[in-house]
Enzyme design. Sequence first.
Site, PDB file in Angstrom:
ATOM      1  N   GLY A 469       0.832  -1.192   0.000  1.00 54.72           N
ATOM      2  CA  GLY A 469       0.000   0.000   0.000  1.00 54.72           C
ATOM      3  C   GLY A 469       0.869   1.244   0.000  1.00 54.72           C
ATOM      4  O   GLY A 469       2.078   1.187   0.244  1.00 54.72           O
ATOM      5  N   SER A 470       0.241   2.391  -0.283  1.00 54.59           N
ATOM      6  CA  SER A 470       0.988   3.648  -0.301  1.00 54.59           C
ATOM      7  C   SER A 470       0.061   4.787   0.083  1.00 54.59           C
ATOM      8  O   SER A 470      -1.163   4.667   0.043  1.00 54.59           O
ATOM      9  CB  SER A 470       1.593   3.890  -1.684  1.00 54.59           C
ATOM     10  OG  SER A 470       0.566   3.946  -2.667  1.00 54.59           O
ATOM     11  N   GLY A 471       0.685   5.897   0.463  1.00 54.38           N
ATOM     12  CA  GLY A 471      -0.061   7.075   0.860  1.00 54.38           C
ATOM     13  C   GLY A 471       0.842   8.285   0.890  1.00 54.38           C
ATOM     14  O   GLY A 471       1.974   8.253   0.377  1.00 54.38           O
ATOM     15  N   SER A 472       0.358   9.354   1.501  1.00 52.06           N
ATOM     16  CA  SER A 472       1.134  10.585   1.535  1.00 52.06           C
ATOM     17  C   SER A 472       2.414  10.433   2.351  1.00 52.06           C
ATOM     18  O   SER A 472       3.397  11.136   2.126  1.00 52.06           O
ATOM     19  CB  SER A 472       0.278  11.714   2.118  1.00 52.06           C
ATOM     20  OG  SER A 472      -0.144  11.366   3.426  1.00 52.06           O
ATOM     21  N   PHE A 473       2.440   9.474   3.288  1.00 50.57           N
ATOM     22  CA  PHE A 473       3.617   9.271   4.120  1.00 50.57           C
ATOM     23  C   PHE A 473       4.732   8.557   3.360  1.00 50.57           C
ATOM     24  O   PHE A 473       5.909   8.656   3.690  1.00 50.57           O
ATOM     25  CB  PHE A 473       3.245   8.432   5.347  1.00 50.57           C
ATOM     26  CG  PHE A 473       2.784   7.050   5.005  1.00 50.57           C
ATOM     27  CD1 PHE A 473       3.684   6.003   4.855  1.00 50.57           C
ATOM     28  CD2 PHE A 473       1.438   6.790   4.795  1.00 50.57           C
ATOM     29  CE1 PHE A 473       3.261   4.734   4.523  1.00 50.57           C
ATOM     30  CE2 PHE A 473       1.011   5.517   4.467  1.00 50.57           C
ATOM     31  CZ  PHE A 473       1.911   4.482   4.315  1.00 50.57           C
ATOM     32  N   GLY A 474       4.356   7.728   2.322  1.00 54.69           N
ATOM     33  CA  GLY A 474       5.314   6.894   1.617  1.00 54.69           C
ATOM     34  C   GLY A 474       4.654   5.598   1.194  1.00 54.69           C
ATOM     35  O   GLY A 474       3.492   5.598   0.785  1.00 54.69           O
ATOM     36  N   VAL A 476       4.348   1.011   1.813  1.00 50.33           N
ATOM     37  CA  VAL A 476       4.537  -0.151   2.685  1.00 50.33           C
ATOM     38  C   VAL A 476       4.858  -1.347   1.806  1.00 50.33           C
ATOM     39  O   VAL A 476       4.136  -1.649   0.852  1.00 50.33           O
ATOM     40  CB  VAL A 476       3.270  -0.433   3.525  1.00 50.33           C
ATOM     41  CG1 VAL A 476       3.498  -1.665   4.401  1.00 50.33           C
ATOM     42  CG2 VAL A 476       2.913   0.772   4.376  1.00 50.33           C
ATOM     43  N   LYS A 490       7.354  -0.017   6.517  1.00 49.98           N
ATOM     44  CA  LYS A 490       6.733   1.270   6.225  1.00 49.98           C
ATOM     45  C   LYS A 490       7.847   2.276   5.936  1.00 49.98           C
ATOM     46  O   LYS A 490       8.536   2.734   6.847  1.00 49.98           O
ATOM     47  CB  LYS A 490       5.871   1.711   7.408  1.00 49.98           C
ATOM     48  CG  LYS A 490       5.094   2.987   7.169  1.00 49.98           C
ATOM     49  CD  LYS A 490       4.190   3.297   8.371  1.00 49.98           C
ATOM     50  CE  LYS A 490       3.360   4.550   8.116  1.00 49.98           C
ATOM     51  NZ  LYS A 490       2.461   4.851   9.265  1.00 49.98           N
ATOM     52  N   ASP A 585      -6.518   8.711  11.853  1.00 52.16           N
ATOM     53  CA  ASP A 585      -6.833   8.203  10.519  1.00 52.16           C
ATOM     54  C   ASP A 585      -7.504   6.833  10.615  1.00 52.16           C
ATOM     55  O   ASP A 585      -7.046   5.851  10.046  1.00 52.16           O
ATOM     56  CB  ASP A 585      -5.541   8.108   9.697  1.00 52.16           C
ATOM     57  CG  ASP A 585      -5.827   7.949   8.196  1.00 52.16           C
ATOM     58  OD1 ASP A 585      -6.965   8.239   7.777  1.00 52.16           O
ATOM     59  OD2 ASP A 585      -4.921   7.526   7.461  1.00 52.16           O
TER      60      ASP A 585
END
Length: 605
Positions: A469-474, A476, A490, A585
């Site tokens: 998975g991915s998001g604004s933090f980076g 996984v 992560k 979140d």
Amino acid sequence: MKMMELSANQFSGHLPSTIGLSLPNLEELYLGNNRLTGVIPSSITNASILTILSMNTNYLTGAVPNFGNLRLLKRLLIGENNLTGESSSPELRFFSSLTNCRYLELIEVSLNQLNGILPASIGNFSISFQVFRAFGCRIKGAIPNEIGNLSSLADLYLDNNQLTGFIPKTLGNLRRLQRIYLEHNKLDGYIPDELCHLSNLGDLYVSNNTLYGSIPTCLGELKSFRRLYLDSNKLESTVPLNLWNLKDLLELNLSSNRLRGSLPSEIKNLKIVNKLDLSQNQLSGDIPISVGGMQSLVSVSFAHNKFQGSIPESLGDMRSLESLDLSYNNFSGLIPKSLETLNYLQYFDVSHNRLEGEIPVGGRFANFSAQSFVQNYALCSETRQQFQHCGKTVERSKSKNMVALMKYILPPIIAVILATSITLLMIRRRKSHRQLPKSENALGLACRWISYQELREATNAFSETNILGSGSFGSVYKGTLSDGLDVAAKIFNLQSERVTKSFDIESEVLSTIRHRNLIKTIGCCSNSEFKALILEYMPNGSLEKWLYSHNYFLDMLKRLNIAIDVAFALEYLHHGLPFTVLHCDLKPSNVLLMKIWLDTLAILV
């Protein structure tokens, strides 16, 4: 022939239609516990000097005849047959005919199909009338107020019928009444205070009705009580204090009502009570230590309330205890080791509380399944696979106890000094973190240090096929460390200052928390150009996948268990640490599933 005793045989067939004509001098007739069928012959009333007529436990059918001619009748036992009332009238008129029997002492018509209404004329039974048994007969309507005229009545059995209306206040006139059984009907209204006039009352059963209001305080003055069943109604308010002073009480059931308040230390006065059920109410507070003085208790249930605090060690003094249910409350702390001494304990349930520490293994505890302990704060066990091992749990328990000790012992004024000290300590700690060499573990000693090279090899050089998975933090990545352990790495995007700060915060928080419903931190990897947290890998994926993918399914029970697990995790973050942690979140993709098919276990990340 004056007496005929043929009971407890296997006689079958119909009774002779001329039985009353051929035996005119009969005084006592016993035909109970046979296999007789057909109707009760009307000729029976020609045996006019009958005093005892017993035909109970047969297969007799038809309407109950008019017994008015049996003027010397003392005992009528026709229970447990298939007898009915008259089809022409909703009123059970055969009861009215019995008012001619001026020596009548006992009526037993239970377990028939009477399906009618009690007439007001029952108040005209003889002055020597003592026992009225009519349970399980489908009797409808209200209990006539005229029942209060039966001045010699000792036993009233009208349970398991379809009675409606109020409990007659006139029952208070029956000063010889010893037993009242009105359970499993449709009675409503208040429990009348007039019952407190019955100084000989030993048993009062009004369970499974729709009674409301408070428990009359005056009931606590009836020292004659042996069994008091007020359960499964809509009673509210608090339990009268003097109810705990009934020293000769054997059984007390107040369950499934709306009672509130706490238990007083006076509960110890119930010295010989052997059954106590207070479950399914809104009772709160601590269980008093004095409860251990109830040495005769065999069964006790405090389940489904709002009790809190620790489970008293004194429960181990109840040597006769066979059943103990403390489930669905807010109990915290340890399960007392003293309970291991209860040699007769057969049922035990402390599930759905906030207990922690090791599950006892001695005594009868080896016989209790995992269901007796599920959904608790942080229980652990070295022998039960369903629970975590106890090493880390014990350390956390000690830390929590120290925090509680400081909270209650130090005066409020010291709190200001403590806050100042903590602020200075945090400033110094942040400075020291900035001075750490590049190879030092940012999480201190709480987790494993993993090098960048090992992490790169574990994730196949951060291959796209390994992305979870991915998001604004980076992003996984799934990886397998050199020791064969599957992990979720992560990787933080250091181009964002906000994300870099997020790594520092997560590192500090995750090094502190330990909970079965929160993601476990395996290790970390940190230098000036690369930062990653190594987390426990959950092969079953996220809740989002199980909710919205066509190939996956969660039944209602599993969904409920997942929601409860998430709530436990949040409750721990909010209240289980010396500081409050807010999860900002919360969404299905951040809920990972460790178990699915047996006991569903949700992990919040």
